[in-house]
Design an enzyme around this catalytic site. Structure first.
Site, PDB file in Angstrom:
ATOM      1  N   GLY A   8      -3.880   2.357   5.729  1.00 45.73           N
ATOM      2  CA  GLY A   8      -5.267   2.661   5.379  1.00 45.73           C
ATOM      3  C   GLY A   8      -6.199   2.318   6.511  1.00 45.73           C
ATOM      4  O   GLY A   8      -5.861   2.488   7.694  1.00 45.73           O
TER       5      GLY A   8
ATOM      6  N   CYS B  53      -9.686 -14.202   6.965  1.00 47.76           N
ATOM      7  CA  CYS B  53      -8.459 -14.908   7.355  1.00 47.76           C
ATOM      8  C   CYS B  53      -7.604 -14.135   8.345  1.00 47.76           C
ATOM      9  O   CYS B  53      -7.418 -14.575   9.476  1.00 47.76           O
ATOM     10  CB  CYS B  53      -7.662 -15.249   6.110  1.00 47.76           C
ATOM     11  SG  CYS B  53      -8.447 -16.549   5.168  1.00 47.76           S
TER      12      CYS B  53
HETATM   13  C1  UDX Z   1      -4.991 -13.783   3.332  1.00 51.61           C
HETATM   14  C2  UDX Z   1      -3.549 -14.210   3.028  1.00 51.61           C
HETATM   15  O1  UDX Z   1      -2.885 -13.190   2.294  1.00 51.61           O
HETATM   16  C3  UDX Z   1      -3.539 -15.520   2.279  1.00 51.61           C
HETATM   17  O2  UDX Z   1      -2.209 -15.941   2.048  1.00 51.61           O
HETATM   18  C4  UDX Z   1      -4.276 -16.519   3.133  1.00 51.61           C
HETATM   19  O3  UDX Z   1      -4.216 -17.796   2.668  1.00 51.61           O
HETATM   20  C5  UDX Z   1      -5.706 -16.076   3.360  1.00 51.61           C
HETATM   21  O4  UDX Z   1      -5.663 -14.816   4.007  1.00 51.61           O
HETATM   22  P1  UDX Z   1      -6.970 -12.603   2.000  1.00 51.61           P
HETATM   23  O5  UDX Z   1      -7.812 -12.790   3.211  1.00 51.61           O
HETATM   24  O6  UDX Z   1      -7.556 -12.934   0.677  1.00 51.61           O
HETATM   25  O7  UDX Z   1      -5.639 -13.500   2.092  1.00 51.61           O
HETATM   26  O8  UDX Z   1      -6.525 -11.079   1.996  1.00 51.61           O
HETATM   27  P2  UDX Z   1      -5.155 -10.278   1.898  1.00 51.61           P
HETATM   28  O9  UDX Z   1      -4.819  -9.985   0.502  1.00 51.61           O
HETATM   29  O10 UDX Z   1      -4.118 -10.920   2.732  1.00 51.61           O
HETATM   30  O11 UDX Z   1      -5.610  -8.907   2.586  1.00 51.61           O
HETATM   31  C6  UDX Z   1      -6.097  -8.908   3.929  1.00 51.61           C
HETATM   32  C7  UDX Z   1      -6.512  -7.531   4.362  1.00 51.61           C
HETATM   33  O12 UDX Z   1      -5.392  -6.704   4.560  1.00 51.61           O
HETATM   34  C8  UDX Z   1      -7.418  -6.779   3.386  1.00 51.61           C
HETATM   35  O13 UDX Z   1      -8.454  -6.159   4.136  1.00 51.61           O
HETATM   36  C9  UDX Z   1      -6.517  -5.744   2.769  1.00 51.61           C
HETATM   37  O14 UDX Z   1      -7.215  -4.591   2.355  1.00 51.61           O
HETATM   38  C10 UDX Z   1      -5.594  -5.443   3.934  1.00 51.61           C
HETATM   39  N1  UDX Z   1      -4.281  -4.927   3.541  1.00 51.61           N
HETATM   40  C11 UDX Z   1      -3.450  -5.684   2.766  1.00 51.61           C
HETATM   41  C12 UDX Z   1      -3.865  -3.687   3.987  1.00 51.61           C
HETATM   42  O15 UDX Z   1      -4.595  -2.979   4.690  1.00 51.61           O
HETATM   43  N2  UDX Z   1      -2.631  -3.237   3.622  1.00 51.61           N
HETATM   44  C13 UDX Z   1      -1.779  -3.965   2.871  1.00 51.61           C
HETATM   45  O16 UDX Z   1      -0.671  -3.489   2.598  1.00 51.61           O
HETATM   46  C14 UDX Z   1      -2.206  -5.227   2.416  1.00 51.61           C
END
Ligand code: UDX
Length: 450
Positions: A272, A279
């Protein structure tokens, strides 16, 4: 146990509330007096599903307090969780000045032994520096400090469930006392001796969490290595999506099959607009810097970062191809938060996308179920719609930037009718191309045949 939590951002607030939920006596503090005022008044400075319920329950039962004076919190806690921010410096390194400040505070205010738990994400070896700082700042005191690293793996949107039902708890310690105290703190979670107050997919039945005791350095490294790996995985999926697009394959079919291999795993393979939030991007940068400073060439992570930055270029290219001229046109944008179920817009791909649309002369009309107030502060000049339909009204393209569930099942005939041109660009591959075609839309997504 009596626990103090310093810093009431996403991590601190969830940590404090959940520690109270599992039976501890918790006091949370923050140097932002306004945040404490909101919390004391029963409000929440952030949107996080389930958190309000946990906080209000714990406060009613007298197990959770907020205070503006950090010295009071230090005095009250036998264990002190440091949950302050470690934002990126201009060079990408983590800014550790807040940790240093808290070390000085603890060292000068403590009158009894303290377990000092580093929860903020920090580069490896910070725990060693923290120990040194505590002993330097406390040179005139006899108080004993035990330092531990206990990295958080909370995802925004499911943070409460992640805390209460983790798959692993990592504790980096140098001594047995610290390990014993941490085990005592987490005992209810390890024994699953409570009812999870939130129902989320991240709240599985199943095995108790793994209890992993490591050195402090390893615990710190585990956190950065995990988040950087997740970022790598996403960028890899995004590259495969670009290739799929050129070759006429479908990225969703590809990653579905890949993910069934347990060696690969199915999560974090959604192609995407790329990853955002506070983070993954900052941890990736800090990790690259840490590696460079340590003489290790980790340029594969730089590549992952570059790939992520190019997602917006790629998407805007698709928009230009579809619209021909972007300048002067109204574009609807669905989603502002960096991912669904949060109001967090920090490093959100949606925000970068909108900046780009504005640069290209478009008029943007955006909608997000939770993040609009925060977005107004950084994007004051765009139009904010009252619903997804309102964002579609009069737009020549509707872009999906965040995969909120409610965008999956809109009344598509109504959206179609509202738009000046029924063109949807799906930056999260949220919708079914066949269904959109059936509803008469021109529909484009990423890594799937148009
Ligand atoms: C992350 C880690 O997952 C978590 O373990 C840590 O402690 C803090 O950072 P978070 O920042 O809440 O958590 O988001 P996360 O769910 O990891 O998603 C991060 C980004 O990746 C989002 O922008 C999401 O849209 C994107 N993403 C996620 C993708 O583009 N594709 C995916 O398959 C998964």
């Amino acid at each position: 146990m009596k626990i103090a939590v310093i810093g009431t951002g996403y991590v601190g607030l969830v940590t404090g509330a959940c520690l109270a939920e599992i039976g501890h006596d918790v006091i949370c503090t923050d140097n932002d007096a306004e945040k404490i005022r909101i919390l004391e008044a029963g409000g929440l400075p952030i949107y996080e599903p389930g958190l309000e319920k946990v906080i209000s329950r714990a406060r009613q039962q007298g197990r959770l307090r907020f205070c503006a004076n950090p010295a009071d919190a230090v005095a009250a806690g036998d264990a002190i969780f440091i949950c302050v921010g470690t934002p990126p410096l201009p060079n990408g390194d983590a800014d550790l000045s807040a940790i240093d400040h808290v070390a000085r505070l603890i060292a000068t205010e403590a009158r009894s032994p303290k377990l000092v738990v580093e929860k903020s994400t920090v580069p490896a070896r910070t725990g060693q520096e923290l120990k040194r700082a505590l002993s330097v700042y406390a040179r005139n005191s006899q108080v004993a400090f035990h330092v531990a690293s206990n990295p958080e793996f909370l995802r925004e949107g499911t943070a409460v469930a992640d805390f209460l039902h983790p798959n692993r708890i990592v504790v980096g310690v140098d001594d047995e006392i610290a390990e014993r105290q941490l085990r005592e703190i987490y005992r209810p979670v390890l024994d699953r001796a409570f009812q999870c107050p939130v129902h989320a997919p991240a709240c599985p039945e199943g095995p108790a969490p793994a209890w992993l005791v490591t050195t402090i350095n390893s615990a710190e490294l585990i956190k950065h290595a995990s988040n950087s790996f997740l970022a790598l995985k996403i960028s890899y999926a995004n590259m495969v999506a670009d290739l799929a697009e050129r070759l006429g394959a479908d990225i969703q079919e590809v990653v579905r099959a890949m993910g069934l291999d347990p060696r690969i795993g199915s999560s974090f393979l959604s192609a995407g607009l790329g990853f955002g939030g506070f983070c993954l991007p900052k941890d990736l940068q800090a990790f690259v810097h840490l590696a460079e400073r340590s003489g290790v060439d980790f340029s594969m992570l730089r590549e992952a970062e570059k790939i992520n930055r190019r997602r917006i270029d790629h998407f805007c290219g698709k928009l230009r191809e579809a619209l021909w001229v972007v300048r002067g046109k109204q574009i609807g944008v669905l989603g502002l938060a960096f991912k669904p179920n949060t109001d967090d817009i920090r490093f959100a791909p949606a925000i970068d996308l909108i900046h780009r649309l504005i640069e290209e002369g478009a008029r943007v009309r955006a909608y997000d179920p939770e993040a609009m107030d925060r977005a107004r502060a950084v994007l004051p000049h765009i139009e904010y719609a009252t619903s997804a339909y309102d964002a579609a009204q009069g737009s020549e393209a509707l872009l999906i930037a965040t995969e909120w569930d409610q965008f999956r099942s809109l009344d598509w005939p109504r959206v179609h009718q509202a738009m000046a041109r029924p063109l949807i660009l799906d930056g999260r591959n949220l919708l079914s191309p066949a269904e959109m075609k059936r509803h008469g839309f021109e529909y484009r997504s990423l890594g799937r045949p148009d």
